[in-house]
Design a protein around this motif. Structure first.
Motif, PDB file in Angstrom:
ATOM      1  N   ARG A 164       0.854  -1.197   0.000  1.00 32.16           N
ATOM      2  CA  ARG A 164       0.000   0.000   0.000  1.00 32.16           C
ATOM      3  C   ARG A 164       0.886   1.242   0.000  1.00 32.16           C
ATOM      4  O   ARG A 164       1.966   1.227   0.592  1.00 32.16           O
ATOM      5  CB  ARG A 164      -0.846   0.005   1.273  1.00 32.16           C
ATOM      6  CG  ARG A 164      -2.312  -0.260   1.027  1.00 32.16           C
ATOM      7  CD  ARG A 164      -3.043  -0.217   2.337  1.00 32.16           C
ATOM      8  NE  ARG A 164      -3.855   0.976   2.462  1.00 32.16           N
ATOM      9  CZ  ARG A 164      -4.358   1.404   3.608  1.00 32.16           C
ATOM     10  NH1 ARG A 164      -4.096   0.759   4.726  1.00 32.16           N
ATOM     11  NH2 ARG A 164      -5.113   2.468   3.652  1.00 32.16           N
ATOM     12  N   ASP A 181      -9.256   2.229   7.292  1.00 31.26           N
ATOM     13  CA  ASP A 181      -7.800   2.088   7.100  1.00 31.26           C
ATOM     14  C   ASP A 181      -7.253   0.746   7.615  1.00 31.26           C
ATOM     15  O   ASP A 181      -6.562   0.049   6.878  1.00 31.26           O
ATOM     16  CB  ASP A 181      -7.084   3.276   7.752  1.00 31.26           C
ATOM     17  CG  ASP A 181      -5.600   3.250   7.457  1.00 31.26           C
ATOM     18  OD1 ASP A 181      -5.237   3.201   6.271  1.00 31.26           O
ATOM     19  OD2 ASP A 181      -4.796   3.245   8.417  1.00 31.26           O
ATOM     20  N   VAL A 205      -8.437  -2.105   5.246  1.00 29.04           N
ATOM     21  CA  VAL A 205      -7.724  -2.179   3.960  1.00 29.04           C
ATOM     22  C   VAL A 205      -6.281  -2.650   4.180  1.00 29.04           C
ATOM     23  O   VAL A 205      -5.670  -3.242   3.309  1.00 29.04           O
ATOM     24  CB  VAL A 205      -7.775  -0.813   3.235  1.00 29.04           C
ATOM     25  CG1 VAL A 205      -7.055  -0.863   1.896  1.00 29.04           C
ATOM     26  CG2 VAL A 205      -9.215  -0.381   3.009  1.00 29.04           C
ATOM     27  N   PHE A 227      -7.246   5.428  -0.503  1.00 34.76           N
ATOM     28  CA  PHE A 227      -7.058   4.260   0.363  1.00 34.76           C
ATOM     29  C   PHE A 227      -5.847   3.410  -0.021  1.00 34.76           C
ATOM     30  O   PHE A 227      -5.309   2.690   0.826  1.00 34.76           O
ATOM     31  CB  PHE A 227      -8.317   3.384   0.356  1.00 34.76           C
ATOM     32  CG  PHE A 227      -9.406   3.927   1.238  1.00 34.76           C
ATOM     33  CD1 PHE A 227      -9.339   3.777   2.620  1.00 34.76           C
ATOM     34  CD2 PHE A 227     -10.480   4.608   0.708  1.00 34.76           C
ATOM     35  CE1 PHE A 227     -10.331   4.289   3.444  1.00 34.76           C
ATOM     36  CE2 PHE A 227     -11.481   5.129   1.528  1.00 34.76           C
ATOM     37  CZ  PHE A 227     -11.401   4.962   2.894  1.00 34.76           C
ATOM     38  N   SER A 274     -12.505   7.076   6.724  1.00 35.54           N
ATOM     39  CA  SER A 274     -11.130   6.672   6.375  1.00 35.54           C
ATOM     40  C   SER A 274     -10.432   6.007   7.561  1.00 35.54           C
ATOM     41  O   SER A 274      -9.717   5.024   7.395  1.00 35.54           O
ATOM     42  CB  SER A 274     -10.324   7.893   5.940  1.00 35.54           C
ATOM     43  OG  SER A 274     -10.904   8.477   4.816  1.00 35.54           O
ATOM     44  N   THR A 286      -4.130   8.200   3.861  1.00 36.13           N
ATOM     45  CA  THR A 286      -5.495   7.768   4.191  1.00 36.13           C
ATOM     46  C   THR A 286      -5.978   8.418   5.486  1.00 36.13           C
ATOM     47  O   THR A 286      -7.105   8.908   5.552  1.00 36.13           O
ATOM     48  CB  THR A 286      -5.551   6.231   4.332  1.00 36.13           C
ATOM     49  OG1 THR A 286      -4.961   5.647   3.172  1.00 36.13           O
ATOM     50  CG2 THR A 286      -6.981   5.732   4.454  1.00 36.13           C
TER      51      THR A 286
END
Lengths: 209, 73
Positions: free
Chosen positions: A77, A176, A179, B61, A172, B66
């Motif tokens: 990420r 977070d 994800v 994301f 978010s 984020t």
């Protein structure tokens, strides 16, 4: 000069998001929403060319989305690979979002009926469909606005102190850690790409609004 | 207070689920989601705005920042 009025609510929404990104001190995000809002304003004023581009077949979209999805799931990420995959996805979708769509043809009635009967039947069916669609669009808009207001209030209040951040988490902050986990990222990437395919394909069967 | 905020989000999610359910039952008072999307996205302004926001969600994301730092922290 194209009609500016129908585009104004969307330009307003984009500018509101632009302001939120400014508060977040995110230069790229601010610029992104600002440019899209300006492009829509220029388009509504007739300053930009209109393209007519047919949506690619669903199978092609899925074939492209699968490797992109795998890249987004396996790459770290916030990394370069993820950045390239998301950027290229956006560049590929942009022309299909910008294109003009043809109006949906009206449903045809039985050929044995007279032309007048058929016309009246079509008009009535279209009127009922419009009432149903507008009612549904309003119901969805109410839910969307409620979610946006809650998110905005939580975002603004949550920035004030660690305690208020805990009490008023933004979406978010809640998503977070989800994800960040492997199953969560698979779900998020699948949902994101799936929604993208829906958005790029939707609107092509719509009536001339 | 946190539970109230999370509950608000869940309520919106539940409302969306109810709208989907209502649009798929017999003699539905609402049109299916696909039909609504087709109506809304027939306008290029709506489509560009929503595709732009959708793209940003992926960026936010998966690539960008984020979670924001707390000012008073």
């Amino acid at each position: 000069m194209r009609t500016v009025l129908p585009a104004l609510p969307w330009i307003g929404i984009l500018l509101a998001i632009c302001i939120v990104q400014l508060i977040r001190a995110q230069a790229f995000d601010t610029l992104l929403f600002g440019i899209v809002a300006l492009a829509l304003l220029a388009d509504a004023s007739g300053l930009l060319p209109v393209t007519r581009l047919a949506s690619p077949p669903l199978a092609v979209m899925v074939l492209v989305a699968v490797p992109v999805g795998i890249a987004l799931v396996v790459s770290p990420r916030h990394g370069v690979v993820a950045g390239l995959a998301v950027a290229l996805t956006g560049l590929a979708c942009a022309p299909f979002a910008w294109t003009e769509r043809p109006p949906r043809p009206l449903a045809s009635a039985s050929p044995s009926r007279s032309a007048r009967q058929r016309e009246a039947q079509e008009e009535e069916a279209e009127r009922r469909l419009r009432v149903l669609l507008v009612r549904s669009a309003v119901a969805w808009a109410v839910v969307a606005v409620a979610l946006c207001v809650l998110e905005l209030v939580s975002f603004l209040v949550g920035r004030l102190s660690p305690q208020s951040s805990h009490d008023h988490p933004a979406i978010s902050e809640l998503l977070d850690p989800v994800v960040e986990s492997w199953p969560g990222r698979v779900l998020f990437v699948a949902a994101w790409l799936g929604l993208g395919i829906v958005l790029v394909r939707a609107g092509r069967r719509a009536p001339d609004a | 207070m946190r539970d109230l905020t999370v509950g608000g989000y869940l309520l919106c999610l539940l409302a969306a689920a109810v709208l989907v359910w209502q649009s798929h039952r017999g003699r539905a008072p609402l049109a299916p989601v696909g039909e609504v999307l087709d109506l809304v996205l027939a306008s290029r302004a709506a489509r560009v705005a929503l595709v732009g926001f959708w793209w940003w969600l992926g960026w936010h994301f998966l690539v960008g920042q984020t979670v924001d730092p707390v000012i008073g922290g």
